[in-house]
Design a protein around this motif. Structure first.
Motif, PDB file in Angstrom:
ATOM      1  N   TYR A 129       0.804  -1.223   0.000  1.00  0.00           N
ATOM      2  CA  TYR A 129       0.000   0.000   0.000  1.00  0.00           C
ATOM      3  C   TYR A 129       0.845   1.285   0.000  1.00  0.00           C
ATOM      4  O   TYR A 129       0.428   2.298  -0.518  1.00  0.00           O
ATOM      5  CB  TYR A 129      -0.923   0.024   1.225  1.00  0.00           C
ATOM      6  CG  TYR A 129      -1.994  -1.041   1.192  1.00  0.00           C
ATOM      7  CD1 TYR A 129      -2.918  -1.101   0.159  1.00  0.00           C
ATOM      8  CD2 TYR A 129      -2.077  -1.997   2.196  1.00  0.00           C
ATOM      9  CE1 TYR A 129      -3.899  -2.071   0.125  1.00  0.00           C
ATOM     10  CE2 TYR A 129      -3.057  -2.973   2.170  1.00  0.00           C
ATOM     11  CZ  TYR A 129      -3.960  -3.007   1.131  1.00  0.00           C
ATOM     12  OH  TYR A 129      -4.921  -3.972   1.101  1.00  0.00           O
ATOM     13  N   GLN A 130       2.031   1.268   0.612  1.00  0.00           N
ATOM     14  CA  GLN A 130       2.773   2.501   0.851  1.00  0.00           C
ATOM     15  C   GLN A 130       4.192   2.375   0.294  1.00  0.00           C
ATOM     16  O   GLN A 130       4.668   1.250   0.051  1.00  0.00           O
ATOM     17  CB  GLN A 130       2.829   2.795   2.352  1.00  0.00           C
ATOM     18  CG  GLN A 130       1.452   2.927   2.983  1.00  0.00           C
ATOM     19  CD  GLN A 130       1.517   3.033   4.487  1.00  0.00           C
ATOM     20  OE1 GLN A 130       2.562   3.313   5.033  1.00  0.00           O
ATOM     21  NE2 GLN A 130       0.391   2.790   5.151  1.00  0.00           N
ATOM     22  N   ARG A 133       6.937  -0.130   1.580  1.00  0.00           N
ATOM     23  CA  ARG A 133       6.873  -1.566   1.301  1.00  0.00           C
ATOM     24  C   ARG A 133       8.192  -2.086   0.729  1.00  0.00           C
ATOM     25  O   ARG A 133       8.503  -3.280   0.877  1.00  0.00           O
ATOM     26  CB  ARG A 133       5.732  -1.870   0.339  1.00  0.00           C
ATOM     27  CG  ARG A 133       5.928  -1.320  -1.063  1.00  0.00           C
ATOM     28  CD  ARG A 133       4.730  -1.634  -1.937  1.00  0.00           C
ATOM     29  NE  ARG A 133       4.922  -1.226  -3.317  1.00  0.00           N
ATOM     30  CZ  ARG A 133       4.639  -0.040  -3.808  1.00  0.00           C
ATOM     31  NH1 ARG A 133       4.135   0.875  -3.000  1.00  0.00           N
ATOM     32  NH2 ARG A 133       4.840   0.247  -5.072  1.00  0.00           N
ATOM     33  N   GLU A 205       2.778  -3.309   5.601  1.00  0.00           N
ATOM     34  CA  GLU A 205       3.008  -2.832   4.235  1.00  0.00           C
ATOM     35  C   GLU A 205       2.441  -3.755   3.173  1.00  0.00           C
ATOM     36  O   GLU A 205       2.312  -3.363   2.017  1.00  0.00           O
ATOM     37  CB  GLU A 205       4.517  -2.651   3.993  1.00  0.00           C
ATOM     38  CG  GLU A 205       5.209  -1.761   4.997  1.00  0.00           C
ATOM     39  CD  GLU A 205       4.621  -0.365   5.053  1.00  0.00           C
ATOM     40  OE1 GLU A 205       4.070   0.081   4.026  1.00  0.00           O
ATOM     41  OE2 GLU A 205       4.703   0.271   6.108  1.00  0.00           O
ATOM     42  N   PRO A 207      -0.338  -6.429   1.170  1.00  0.00           N
ATOM     43  CA  PRO A 207      -1.784  -6.437   0.906  1.00  0.00           C
ATOM     44  C   PRO A 207      -2.517  -7.374   1.849  1.00  0.00           C
ATOM     45  O   PRO A 207      -1.897  -8.144   2.596  1.00  0.00           O
ATOM     46  CB  PRO A 207      -1.858  -6.920  -0.547  1.00  0.00           C
ATOM     47  CG  PRO A 207      -0.633  -7.739  -0.733  1.00  0.00           C
ATOM     48  CD  PRO A 207       0.431  -7.108   0.124  1.00  0.00           C
ATOM     49  N   ASP A 318     -10.361  -0.917   2.952  1.00  0.00           N
ATOM     50  CA  ASP A 318     -10.835  -0.644   1.588  1.00  0.00           C
ATOM     51  C   ASP A 318     -11.930   0.413   1.576  1.00  0.00           C
ATOM     52  O   ASP A 318     -12.080   1.150   0.589  1.00  0.00           O
ATOM     53  CB  ASP A 318     -11.360  -1.934   0.953  1.00  0.00           C
ATOM     54  CG  ASP A 318     -10.251  -2.940   0.685  1.00  0.00           C
ATOM     55  OD1 ASP A 318      -9.086  -2.509   0.599  1.00  0.00           O
ATOM     56  OD2 ASP A 318     -10.556  -4.142   0.564  1.00  0.00           O
TER      57      ASP A 318
END
Length: 438
Positions: A129-130, A133, A205, A207, A318
Protein backbone atom coordinates in the motif's frame (compact mmCIF):
# COMPACT_ATOMS: atom_id res chain seq x y z
CA UNK A 1 1.36 -37.51 -3.62
CA UNK A 2 2.90 -37.42 -7.08
CA UNK A 3 -0.51 -36.94 -8.71
CA UNK A 4 -1.15 -33.83 -6.57
CA UNK A 5 2.31 -32.58 -7.49
CA UNK A 6 1.72 -32.69 -11.27
CA UNK A 7 -1.80 -31.31 -10.86
CA UNK A 8 -0.51 -28.26 -8.97
CA UNK A 9 2.19 -27.65 -11.61
CA UNK A 10 -0.37 -27.63 -14.41
CA UNK A 11 -2.76 -25.35 -12.45
CA UNK A 12 0.03 -22.89 -11.65
CA UNK A 13 0.87 -22.54 -15.33
CA UNK A 14 -2.80 -22.20 -16.31
CA UNK A 15 -3.67 -19.70 -13.54
CA UNK A 16 -2.76 -16.78 -15.84
CA UNK A 17 -5.69 -17.52 -18.16
CA UNK A 18 -8.21 -19.53 -16.13
CA UNK A 19 -11.35 -18.13 -14.51
CA UNK A 20 -10.91 -17.52 -10.78
CA UNK A 21 -14.34 -19.00 -9.96
CA UNK A 22 -13.38 -22.23 -11.69
CA UNK A 23 -10.14 -22.42 -9.70
CA UNK A 24 -11.96 -21.78 -6.42
CA UNK A 25 -14.48 -24.57 -6.90
CA UNK A 26 -11.85 -26.91 -8.29
CA UNK A 27 -9.66 -26.45 -5.24
CA UNK A 28 -12.65 -26.85 -2.96
CA UNK A 29 -13.34 -30.20 -4.61
CA UNK A 30 -9.63 -31.07 -4.40
CA UNK A 31 -9.68 -30.31 -0.68
CA UNK A 32 -12.63 -32.66 -0.16
CA UNK A 33 -10.89 -35.42 -2.12
CA UNK A 34 -7.72 -34.98 -0.09
CA UNK A 35 -9.67 -34.97 3.18
CA UNK A 36 -11.55 -38.19 2.37
CA UNK A 37 -8.73 -40.12 0.67
CA UNK A 38 -5.82 -39.38 3.02
CA UNK A 39 -5.59 -40.26 6.70
CA UNK A 40 -3.78 -38.65 9.63
CA UNK A 41 -1.38 -41.26 11.00
CA UNK A 42 1.54 -41.27 13.41
CA UNK A 43 3.84 -42.62 10.70
CA UNK A 44 4.51 -41.59 7.11
CA UNK A 45 2.17 -43.02 4.49
CA UNK A 46 1.43 -42.49 0.79
CA UNK A 47 5.18 -42.38 0.16
CA UNK A 48 6.27 -41.77 -3.43
CA UNK A 49 9.25 -39.93 -4.97
CA UNK A 50 10.61 -38.45 -1.75
CA UNK A 51 7.13 -37.31 -0.67
CA UNK A 52 4.84 -38.62 2.03
CA UNK A 53 2.20 -37.76 4.57
CA UNK A 54 1.95 -38.08 8.33
CA UNK A 55 -0.08 -36.67 11.23
CA UNK A 56 1.43 -33.18 11.29
CA UNK A 57 1.78 -32.64 7.55
CA UNK A 58 -1.81 -33.79 6.97
CA UNK A 59 -3.15 -31.10 9.35
CA UNK A 60 -0.91 -28.40 7.87
CA UNK A 61 -1.96 -29.26 4.30
CA UNK A 62 -5.63 -29.10 5.25
CA UNK A 63 -5.06 -25.65 6.74
CA UNK A 64 -3.18 -24.55 3.61
CA UNK A 65 -5.94 -25.81 1.31
CA UNK A 66 -8.64 -24.05 3.31
CA UNK A 67 -6.89 -20.70 3.61
CA UNK A 68 -5.88 -20.78 -0.04
CA UNK A 69 -9.54 -21.16 -1.05
CA UNK A 70 -10.50 -18.25 1.22
CA UNK A 71 -7.67 -16.16 -0.22
CA UNK A 72 -9.02 -16.66 -3.74
CA UNK A 73 -12.48 -15.60 -2.55
CA UNK A 74 -10.88 -12.50 -1.04
CA UNK A 75 -9.27 -11.70 -4.40
CA UNK A 76 -12.63 -11.49 -6.21
CA UNK A 77 -13.19 -7.82 -5.36
CA UNK A 78 -9.63 -6.71 -6.11
CA UNK A 79 -9.20 -4.33 -9.01
CA UNK A 80 -5.42 -4.32 -9.12
CA UNK A 81 -2.91 -3.94 -11.91
CA UNK A 82 -1.43 -7.18 -13.25
CA UNK A 83 -4.09 -9.26 -11.53
CA UNK A 84 -3.20 -12.39 -13.53
CA UNK A 85 0.38 -12.22 -12.25
CA UNK A 86 -0.93 -11.83 -8.72
CA UNK A 87 -3.00 -15.00 -9.07
CA UNK A 88 0.03 -16.87 -10.44
CA UNK A 89 2.10 -15.73 -7.45
CA UNK A 90 -0.58 -17.03 -5.09
CA UNK A 91 -0.56 -20.38 -6.87
CA UNK A 92 3.24 -20.56 -6.69
CA UNK A 93 3.05 -19.85 -2.98
CA UNK A 94 0.56 -22.66 -2.47
CA UNK A 95 2.63 -25.01 -4.65
CA UNK A 96 5.79 -24.53 -2.57
CA UNK A 97 3.90 -24.70 0.73
CA UNK A 98 2.31 -27.99 -0.32
CA UNK A 99 5.72 -29.40 -1.22
CA UNK A 100 7.13 -28.16 2.11
CA UNK A 101 4.61 -30.22 4.04
CA UNK A 102 4.86 -33.44 1.97
CA UNK A 103 8.63 -33.69 1.44
CA UNK A 104 10.60 -36.26 3.43
CA UNK A 105 14.18 -34.94 3.21
CA UNK A 106 15.68 -31.97 4.99
CA UNK A 107 17.36 -30.58 1.88
CA UNK A 108 14.12 -30.57 -0.12
CA UNK A 109 12.32 -29.04 2.85
CA UNK A 110 14.89 -26.24 2.97
CA UNK A 111 14.58 -25.53 -0.77
CA UNK A 112 10.78 -25.37 -0.71
CA UNK A 113 10.91 -23.47 2.59
CA UNK A 114 13.01 -20.72 0.96
CA UNK A 115 11.10 -20.77 -2.35
CA UNK A 116 7.83 -20.10 -0.51
CA UNK A 117 9.33 -16.82 0.74
CA UNK A 118 9.82 -15.43 -2.79
CA UNK A 119 6.09 -15.07 -3.67
CA UNK A 120 5.46 -13.27 -0.36
CA UNK A 121 8.39 -10.96 -1.08
CA UNK A 122 6.92 -10.07 -4.50
CA UNK A 123 3.43 -9.67 -3.00
CA UNK A 124 4.66 -7.10 -0.49
CA UNK A 125 6.97 -5.38 -2.97
CA UNK A 126 4.53 -5.23 -5.89
CA UNK A 127 1.09 -4.90 -4.32
CA UNK A 128 1.80 -3.18 -1.01
CA UNK A 129 0.00 0.00 0.00
CA UNK A 130 2.77 2.50 0.85
CA UNK A 131 6.28 3.44 -0.40
CA UNK A 132 7.79 1.84 2.74
CA UNK A 133 6.87 -1.57 1.30
CA UNK A 134 10.25 -1.66 -0.50
CA UNK A 135 12.16 -1.53 2.79
CA UNK A 136 9.71 -3.93 4.49
CA UNK A 137 9.96 -6.56 1.74
CA UNK A 138 13.78 -6.45 1.79
CA UNK A 139 13.72 -6.56 5.60
CA UNK A 140 11.53 -9.65 5.53
CA UNK A 141 13.57 -11.37 2.80
CA UNK A 142 17.05 -10.84 4.25
CA UNK A 143 15.95 -11.49 7.83
CA UNK A 144 14.75 -14.96 6.80
CA UNK A 145 17.64 -15.62 4.40
CA UNK A 146 20.31 -14.69 6.94
CA UNK A 147 18.85 -16.98 9.60
CA UNK A 148 18.52 -19.96 7.26
CA UNK A 149 21.97 -19.96 5.63
CA UNK A 150 23.65 -21.79 8.58
CA UNK A 151 20.90 -24.41 8.34
CA UNK A 152 21.76 -25.04 4.68
CA UNK A 153 25.46 -25.52 5.51
CA UNK A 154 24.62 -27.97 8.30
CA UNK A 155 22.24 -29.93 6.04
CA UNK A 156 24.99 -30.24 3.42
CA UNK A 157 27.57 -31.39 5.97
CA UNK A 158 25.28 -33.97 7.58
CA UNK A 159 24.15 -35.21 4.17
CA UNK A 160 27.78 -35.82 3.20
CA UNK A 161 28.47 -37.48 6.54
CA UNK A 162 25.48 -39.84 6.55
CA UNK A 163 24.86 -40.25 2.82
CA UNK A 164 21.18 -39.42 3.34
CA UNK A 165 19.26 -37.12 5.64
CA UNK A 166 15.53 -37.75 5.99
CA UNK A 167 12.91 -37.02 8.64
CA UNK A 168 12.91 -39.34 11.66
CA UNK A 169 16.37 -40.60 10.80
CA UNK A 170 18.21 -42.55 13.49
CA UNK A 171 20.52 -39.68 14.35
CA UNK A 172 21.08 -37.75 17.57
CA UNK A 173 23.65 -35.18 18.54
CA UNK A 174 24.85 -33.36 21.65
CA UNK A 175 26.65 -30.62 19.75
CA UNK A 176 25.34 -27.29 21.05
CA UNK A 177 26.48 -25.41 17.93
CA UNK A 178 24.58 -27.86 15.70
CA UNK A 179 21.48 -27.64 17.90
CA UNK A 180 21.31 -23.83 17.93
CA UNK A 181 21.78 -23.27 14.21
CA UNK A 182 19.38 -26.08 13.32
CA UNK A 183 16.52 -24.44 15.20
CA UNK A 184 17.55 -20.79 14.72
CA UNK A 185 15.97 -20.50 11.26
CA UNK A 186 12.66 -21.88 12.50
CA UNK A 187 12.64 -19.64 15.58
CA UNK A 188 13.03 -16.58 13.35
CA UNK A 189 10.27 -17.83 11.10
CA UNK A 190 7.78 -18.37 13.94
CA UNK A 191 8.91 -15.64 15.05
CA UNK A 192 10.53 -15.77 18.48
CA UNK A 193 10.79 -12.65 20.62
CA UNK A 194 13.83 -10.51 19.66
CA UNK A 195 13.62 -11.92 16.12
CA UNK A 196 10.06 -10.75 15.47
CA UNK A 197 10.68 -7.27 14.08
CA UNK A 198 10.16 -8.30 10.45
CA UNK A 199 6.60 -9.50 11.13
CA UNK A 200 4.77 -6.20 11.84
CA UNK A 201 6.57 -4.49 8.94
CA UNK A 202 5.61 -7.27 6.51
CA UNK A 203 1.97 -7.22 7.64
CA UNK A 204 1.53 -3.45 7.68
CA UNK A 205 3.01 -2.83 4.23
CA UNK A 206 1.64 -5.96 2.53
CA UNK A 207 -1.78 -6.44 0.91
CA UNK A 208 -4.64 -8.14 2.72
CA UNK A 209 -4.27 -11.49 0.95
CA UNK A 210 -0.53 -11.42 1.71
CA UNK A 211 -1.25 -10.92 5.41
CA UNK A 212 -3.81 -13.75 5.33
CA UNK A 213 -1.40 -16.34 3.96
CA UNK A 214 1.58 -15.01 5.94
CA UNK A 215 -0.17 -15.27 9.29
CA UNK A 216 -2.24 -18.32 8.34
CA UNK A 217 0.38 -20.68 6.95
CA UNK A 218 3.83 -19.11 6.58
CA UNK A 219 4.35 -18.68 10.34
CA UNK A 220 3.42 -22.33 10.85
CA UNK A 221 6.45 -23.42 8.80
CA UNK A 222 8.59 -22.52 11.81
CA UNK A 223 6.61 -24.72 14.18
CA UNK A 224 6.47 -27.53 11.63
CA UNK A 225 10.26 -27.32 11.19
CA UNK A 226 10.81 -27.49 14.95
CA UNK A 227 8.66 -30.63 15.12
CA UNK A 228 10.92 -32.22 12.48
CA UNK A 229 14.28 -31.39 14.09
CA UNK A 230 13.79 -31.41 17.87
CA UNK A 231 13.78 -35.22 18.13
CA UNK A 232 17.47 -35.23 17.08
CA UNK A 233 18.45 -33.08 20.08
CA UNK A 234 16.31 -34.39 22.93
CA UNK A 235 19.12 -34.32 25.51
CA UNK A 236 20.11 -30.77 24.57
CA UNK A 237 16.47 -29.63 24.60
CA UNK A 238 16.09 -31.03 28.11
CA UNK A 239 19.21 -29.12 29.21
CA UNK A 240 18.71 -25.79 27.45
CA UNK A 241 14.96 -25.52 26.91
CA UNK A 242 14.75 -23.19 29.93
CA UNK A 243 16.50 -20.45 27.90
CA UNK A 244 14.06 -20.55 24.97
CA UNK A 245 10.98 -21.04 27.14
CA UNK A 246 11.91 -18.23 29.53
CA UNK A 247 12.65 -15.85 26.68
CA UNK A 248 9.36 -16.79 24.98
CA UNK A 249 7.29 -16.36 28.15
CA UNK A 250 8.82 -12.97 29.00
CA UNK A 251 8.55 -11.89 25.37
CA UNK A 252 4.89 -12.92 25.20
CA UNK A 253 4.22 -10.85 28.33
CA UNK A 254 5.95 -7.78 26.88
CA UNK A 255 4.16 -8.18 23.56
CA UNK A 256 0.82 -8.45 25.38
CA UNK A 257 1.56 -5.14 27.12
CA UNK A 258 2.68 -3.61 23.83
CA UNK A 259 -0.64 -4.60 22.24
CA UNK A 260 -2.43 -2.36 24.73
CA UNK A 261 -0.58 0.67 23.32
CA UNK A 262 -1.36 0.06 19.66
CA UNK A 263 -3.68 2.21 17.57
CA UNK A 264 -3.03 0.50 14.22
CA UNK A 265 -5.36 -2.51 13.88
CA UNK A 266 -3.02 -4.46 11.62
CA UNK A 267 -0.04 -4.03 13.95
CA UNK A 268 -2.23 -5.16 16.85
CA UNK A 269 -3.15 -8.43 15.10
CA UNK A 270 0.48 -8.95 14.05
CA UNK A 271 1.78 -8.58 17.60
CA UNK A 272 -0.91 -10.86 18.97
CA UNK A 273 0.46 -13.46 16.52
CA UNK A 274 3.90 -13.08 18.13
CA UNK A 275 2.34 -13.71 21.54
CA UNK A 276 0.57 -16.88 20.36
CA UNK A 277 3.65 -18.22 18.57
CA UNK A 278 5.64 -17.80 21.79
CA UNK A 279 3.26 -20.29 23.39
CA UNK A 280 3.89 -22.66 20.47
CA UNK A 281 7.64 -22.52 21.20
CA UNK A 282 7.00 -23.28 24.88
CA UNK A 283 4.78 -26.24 24.03
CA UNK A 284 7.28 -27.76 21.58
CA UNK A 285 10.28 -27.24 23.89
CA UNK A 286 8.52 -29.13 26.68
CA UNK A 287 8.90 -32.36 24.64
CA UNK A 288 5.73 -34.06 25.87
CA UNK A 289 2.42 -35.08 24.30
CA UNK A 290 0.47 -32.19 25.81
CA UNK A 291 2.93 -29.64 24.45
CA UNK A 292 3.11 -31.04 20.92
CA UNK A 293 -0.64 -31.54 20.61
CA UNK A 294 -1.43 -28.13 22.10
CA UNK A 295 1.07 -26.48 19.75
CA UNK A 296 -0.50 -28.20 16.74
CA UNK A 297 -3.99 -27.11 17.82
CA UNK A 298 -2.77 -23.55 18.43
CA UNK A 299 -1.13 -23.35 14.99
CA UNK A 300 -4.35 -24.50 13.31
CA UNK A 301 -6.66 -22.23 15.32
CA UNK A 302 -4.35 -19.22 15.06
CA UNK A 303 -4.11 -19.70 11.29
CA UNK A 304 -7.87 -19.41 10.94
CA UNK A 305 -8.41 -16.60 13.47
CA UNK A 306 -5.56 -14.32 12.42
CA UNK A 307 -6.45 -14.74 8.75
CA UNK A 308 -10.05 -13.72 9.53
CA UNK A 309 -8.93 -10.71 11.59
CA UNK A 310 -6.59 -9.51 8.85
CA UNK A 311 -9.40 -9.87 6.33
CA UNK A 312 -11.68 -7.81 8.57
CA UNK A 313 -9.05 -5.06 8.84
CA UNK A 314 -8.64 -5.19 5.06
CA UNK A 315 -12.40 -4.81 4.53
CA UNK A 316 -12.48 -1.68 6.69
CA UNK A 317 -9.32 -0.30 5.09
CA UNK A 318 -10.83 -0.64 1.59
CA UNK A 319 -13.82 1.46 2.71
CA UNK A 320 -12.25 3.99 5.07
CA UNK A 321 -8.66 4.26 3.88
CA UNK A 322 -7.32 3.99 7.45
CA UNK A 323 -6.38 1.31 9.96
CA UNK A 324 -6.47 3.54 13.04
CA UNK A 325 -8.96 2.24 15.58
CA UNK A 326 -9.58 5.84 16.76
CA UNK A 327 -11.10 6.70 13.36
CA UNK A 328 -13.31 3.58 13.21
CA UNK A 329 -16.11 4.48 15.58
CA UNK A 330 -19.69 3.31 15.91
CA UNK A 331 -19.48 0.41 13.47
CA UNK A 332 -22.23 -1.45 15.33
CA UNK A 333 -24.74 1.28 14.38
CA UNK A 334 -24.02 0.90 10.66
CA UNK A 335 -23.26 -2.80 10.22
CA UNK A 336 -24.26 -4.98 13.18
CA UNK A 337 -23.80 -8.21 11.19
CA UNK A 338 -20.18 -7.31 10.43
CA UNK A 339 -19.61 -6.52 14.10
CA UNK A 340 -21.08 -9.89 15.07
CA UNK A 341 -18.46 -11.76 13.02
CA UNK A 342 -15.79 -9.39 14.35
CA UNK A 343 -16.90 -10.22 17.89
CA UNK A 344 -16.71 -13.97 17.23
CA UNK A 345 -13.18 -13.62 15.83
CA UNK A 346 -12.06 -11.47 18.75
CA UNK A 347 -13.42 -13.78 21.46
CA UNK A 348 -11.92 -16.77 19.63
CA UNK A 349 -8.55 -14.99 19.68
CA UNK A 350 -9.06 -14.52 23.44
CA UNK A 351 -9.48 -18.33 23.78
CA UNK A 352 -13.13 -18.28 24.78
CA UNK A 353 -15.14 -21.46 24.23
CA UNK A 354 -16.05 -23.05 21.88
CA UNK A 355 -12.84 -22.00 20.12
CA UNK A 356 -10.02 -24.44 19.42
CA UNK A 357 -7.70 -21.86 21.02
CA UNK A 358 -9.11 -22.79 24.43
CA UNK A 359 -8.12 -26.46 24.16
CA UNK A 360 -4.70 -25.62 22.70
CA UNK A 361 -3.77 -23.18 25.46
CA UNK A 362 -5.03 -25.55 28.16
CA UNK A 363 -2.82 -28.33 26.79
CA UNK A 364 0.18 -26.00 26.63
CA UNK A 365 -0.52 -24.94 30.24
CA UNK A 366 -0.53 -28.62 31.27
CA UNK A 367 2.82 -29.13 29.57
CA UNK A 368 4.29 -26.08 31.30
CA UNK A 369 3.00 -27.27 34.67
CA UNK A 370 5.14 -30.36 34.19
CA UNK A 371 8.11 -28.10 33.46
CA UNK A 372 7.71 -25.41 36.15
CA UNK A 373 4.66 -24.21 38.06
CA UNK A 374 5.93 -20.61 38.15
CA UNK A 375 5.56 -20.39 34.37
CA UNK A 376 1.78 -20.26 34.87
CA UNK A 377 2.17 -16.73 36.31
CA UNK A 378 3.58 -15.52 33.00
CA UNK A 379 0.92 -17.42 31.07
CA UNK A 380 -1.85 -15.85 33.14
CA UNK A 381 -0.67 -12.26 32.66
CA UNK A 382 0.12 -12.84 28.97
CA UNK A 383 -3.39 -14.09 28.24
CA UNK A 384 -4.90 -11.36 30.44
CA UNK A 385 -3.14 -8.48 28.66
CA UNK A 386 -3.83 -9.96 25.23
CA UNK A 387 -7.51 -10.28 26.11
CA UNK A 388 -7.56 -6.67 27.36
CA UNK A 389 -6.05 -5.50 24.06
CA UNK A 390 -8.70 -7.41 22.08
CA UNK A 391 -11.53 -6.00 24.23
CA UNK A 392 -10.21 -2.44 23.81
CA UNK A 393 -9.95 -2.92 20.05
CA UNK A 394 -13.52 -4.23 19.83
CA UNK A 395 -14.83 -1.38 22.00
CA UNK A 396 -13.06 1.31 19.99
CA UNK A 397 -14.25 -0.01 16.63
CA UNK A 398 -17.79 -1.03 17.52
CA UNK A 399 -19.00 1.65 19.93
CA UNK A 400 -18.76 5.39 20.23
CA UNK A 401 -19.76 8.40 18.17
CA UNK A 402 -19.92 7.81 14.40
CA UNK A 403 -17.68 10.23 12.52
CA UNK A 404 -18.40 11.51 9.02
CA UNK A 405 -15.66 9.21 7.74
CA UNK A 406 -17.81 6.19 8.55
CA UNK A 407 -21.22 7.51 7.47
CA UNK A 408 -20.82 6.29 3.88
CA UNK A 409 -19.91 2.77 5.00
CA UNK A 410 -22.05 0.01 3.49
CA UNK A 411 -23.34 -2.90 5.54
CA UNK A 412 -21.04 -5.44 3.86
CA UNK A 413 -21.19 -7.89 0.98
CA UNK A 414 -22.39 -11.48 1.02
CA UNK A 415 -18.94 -12.60 -0.10
CA UNK A 416 -17.37 -11.04 3.02
CA UNK A 417 -19.87 -12.64 5.38
CA UNK A 418 -19.27 -15.97 3.67
CA UNK A 419 -15.52 -15.60 4.20
CA UNK A 420 -15.95 -14.81 7.90
CA UNK A 421 -18.29 -17.77 8.26
CA UNK A 422 -15.80 -20.11 6.56
CA UNK A 423 -13.04 -18.89 8.87
CA UNK A 424 -15.08 -19.62 11.98
CA UNK A 425 -16.81 -22.87 11.03
CA UNK A 426 -13.73 -25.19 11.09
CA UNK A 427 -12.64 -23.56 14.33
CA UNK A 428 -15.82 -24.60 16.12
CA UNK A 429 -16.26 -27.93 14.34
CA UNK A 430 -12.75 -29.04 15.37
CA UNK A 431 -13.61 -28.14 18.97
CA UNK A 432 -16.60 -30.47 18.81
CA UNK A 433 -14.58 -33.29 17.19
CA UNK A 434 -11.07 -33.27 18.62
CA UNK A 435 -10.67 -36.97 17.73
CA UNK A 436 -10.10 -35.78 14.16
CA UNK A 437 -6.50 -34.94 15.11
CA UNK A 438 -5.78 -37.93 17.35
Amino acid sequence: MLSYFFLLISLTLLSLKMNLFFLIYFFFFMNLVFLTSAEAKDFFSYISFNMGLDYYSFCMILLTFWLFILMMYGMLNLKLLYFSYLSMLVFLMFFFLFLCFVTLSFFSFYIYFECSILPVFFLIYGWGYQPERVFSSLYFFFYTLFSSLPLLILIFSLNNLLGYFYFYIDFSSENLFLFFFFIFSFLVKLPMFFFHLWLPKAHVEGPTIGSMILSGVMLKLGGYGLIRVLYMFTSLVNCYSFFFMTLSLIGALYVGLFCLLQSDSKVLVAYSSVSHMSLVICGLMSLNWYGFTGSLYLMLSHGLISSGLFYFVGCLFDRLGTRSMFLMKGLINLSPSLVMFFFLLVVSNMSCPPSLNLISELLICFSLMGWDYLSLIYIFFTLFFSACAMICWFSFVSHGYTFGLVLNLDSGFVREYYLFFMHLTPLYLFFLNLDFFI
